[in-house]
Design a protein around this motif. Structure first.
Motif, mmCIF file in Angstrom:
data_model
loop_
_atom_site.group_PDB
_atom_site.id
_atom_site.type_symbol
_atom_site.label_atom_id
_atom_site.label_comp_id
_atom_site.label_asym_id
_atom_site.label_seq_id
_atom_site.Cartn_x
_atom_site.Cartn_y
_atom_site.Cartn_z
ATOM 1 N N TYR A 180 63.192 -3.758 -5.833
ATOM 2 C CA TYR A 180 62.219 -3.227 -4.879
ATOM 3 C C TYR A 180 61.059 -4.179 -4.584
ATOM 4 O O TYR A 180 60.720 -5.067 -5.376
ATOM 5 N N ILE A 181 60.477 -3.934 -3.416
ATOM 6 C CA ILE A 181 59.294 -4.648 -2.927
ATOM 7 C C ILE A 181 58.208 -3.600 -2.706
ATOM 8 O O ILE A 181 58.457 -2.581 -2.047
ATOM 9 N N GLY A 182 57.018 -3.821 -3.250
ATOM 10 C CA GLY A 182 55.975 -2.804 -3.107
ATOM 11 C C GLY A 182 54.578 -3.392 -3.107
ATOM 12 O O GLY A 182 54.391 -4.612 -3.111
ATOM 13 N N TYR A 183 53.596 -2.507 -3.104
ATOM 14 C CA TYR A 183 52.201 -2.919 -3.129
ATOM 15 C C TYR A 183 51.806 -3.454 -4.502
ATOM 16 O O TYR A 183 52.420 -3.118 -5.524
ATOM 17 N N GLN A 193 53.071 3.992 -2.125
ATOM 18 C CA GLN A 193 53.457 3.330 -3.365
ATOM 19 C C GLN A 193 53.872 4.338 -4.422
ATOM 20 O O GLN A 193 54.829 4.107 -5.169
ATOM 21 N N HIS A 208 55.532 -8.080 -5.159
ATOM 22 C CA HIS A 208 54.392 -7.212 -4.850
ATOM 23 C C HIS A 208 53.487 -7.918 -3.845
ATOM 24 O O HIS A 208 53.309 -9.142 -3.907
ATOM 25 N N SER A 209 52.891 -7.161 -2.941
ATOM 26 C CA SER A 209 51.924 -7.713 -1.989
ATOM 27 C C SER A 209 50.970 -6.609 -1.552
ATOM 28 O O SER A 209 51.359 -5.428 -1.484
ATOM 29 N N LEU A 212 51.465 -4.862 3.978
ATOM 30 C CA LEU A 212 52.754 -4.257 4.318
ATOM 31 C C LEU A 212 53.606 -5.190 5.176
ATOM 32 O O LEU A 212 54.835 -5.195 5.071
ATOM 33 N N GLN A 215 55.461 -7.485 2.958
ATOM 34 C CA GLN A 215 56.579 -6.774 2.339
ATOM 35 C C GLN A 215 57.758 -6.697 3.305
ATOM 36 O O GLN A 215 58.919 -6.895 2.912
ATOM 37 N N ALA A 226 62.229 -2.182 0.600
ATOM 38 C CA ALA A 226 60.809 -1.888 0.804
ATOM 39 C C ALA A 226 60.646 -0.513 1.434
ATOM 40 O O ALA A 226 61.533 -0.031 2.152
#
Length: 283
Positions: A180-183, A193, A208-209, A212, A215, A226
């Protein structure tokens, strides 16, 4: 007689709580804020701050002066917009604050339409994850992901923005266990999130970023799955991942100061924002 600008700088300092924060809100250096406060003290013959080695500290007496300064600023703001409301020309600058993803993909991209219609209008777009203060005149209009609570604001629910899990087609074809890609931690408490964490369970996060759009770019590059709004997934040619997870939604609010909403240029930008966003929102 004191300089009104000195009073405005002192009010910004009281609201922000420090010289550096006030300087940032005013787009000046902290030495300018300190100089303005000193000039106000000299004009009023009052000591407004307790100067310590590492900070300026306010007393209760100083805070009362700050409250009066803020009230005077609000009255000035109301008078300005009362006068503007009587004018018919759509001209001058409007400051719009919104989450960066909405501002970039849905508003800035179409801003040429608005500016072609009103050549005397100018826009200042502020991408901010937290809503700019309309009361302190940081913006004229704000789009936010929660309902504003200030009593002097007029808020309107534009609709709900749906989020789902998306990934690149190339990533899905690989048939790997979901990653996964998330905050990052700065947005750890956001509803998107929290929902993503529930869907991910024990699945790993590979990126993580706090942004958005980053992401979405990472997902388009095949990094993982994401949680994105539908418009952004289409923009990056992403496909639904894990359809069984369903979707989540967040509210999109538009807010304006009650004294500014009748100003023609602000009304024009509010109508434009609704025109851009409403087709993509669920009521």
């Amino acid at each position: 007689m004191f300089d009104w600008e000195d009073l405005r700088y002192f009010a910004a300092f009281v609201n922000a709580g420090s010289l550096s924060a006030a300087a940032k809100s005013l787009a000046v250096d902290h030495a300018t804020v300190a100089r303005r406060i000193a000039a106000l003290e000299a004009a009023l013959n009052l000591k407004l701050v307790d100067r310590r080695p590492r900070a300026y500290v306010l007393t209760d007496h100083d805070r009362r002066v700050g409250e009066m300064a803020q009230q005077m600023g609000e009255a000035s703001f109301a008078l300005e917009h009362f006068a503007n409301a009587g004018q018919q020309a759509i001209e001058g600058q409007v400051v719009l604050s919104a989450p960066p993803a909405l501002l970039g993909s849905l508003i800035a991209r179409r801003s040429g339409e608005l500016l072609a219609r009103y050549p005397a209008l100018a826009l200042k777009l502020i991408g901010s994850k937290s809503r700019a203060s309309l009361t302190r005149r940081e913006a004229d209009i704000a789009i936010s992901l929660s309902r504003p609570g200030e009593p002097t604001l007029v808020a309107q629910l534009l609709g709900h923005l749906d989020y789902r899990l998306y990934a690149a087609a190339s990533y899905l074809r690989r048939g790997l266990a979901p990653a996964y890609i998330g905050y990052d931690q700065s947005q750890a408490k956001s509803p998107q999130q929290r929902w993503l964490l529930q869907q991910a369970g024990d699945g790993p996060f590979v990126l993580h970023s706090n942004d958005l759009r980053i992401q979405a770019e990472a997902a388009a590059g095949g990094a993982g799955i994401a949680c994105l709004p539908t418009f952004m997934a289409k923009e990056h040619q992403l496909e639904p991942a894990r359809p069984e997870a369903g979707s989540m939604s967040i509210e999109i609010w538009l807010a304006v100061h009650e004294d500014a909403r009748a100003t023609p240029r602000i009304r024009a930008v509010m109508d434009f924002v609704q025109h851009c966003l409403r087709p993509l929102l669920r009521l």
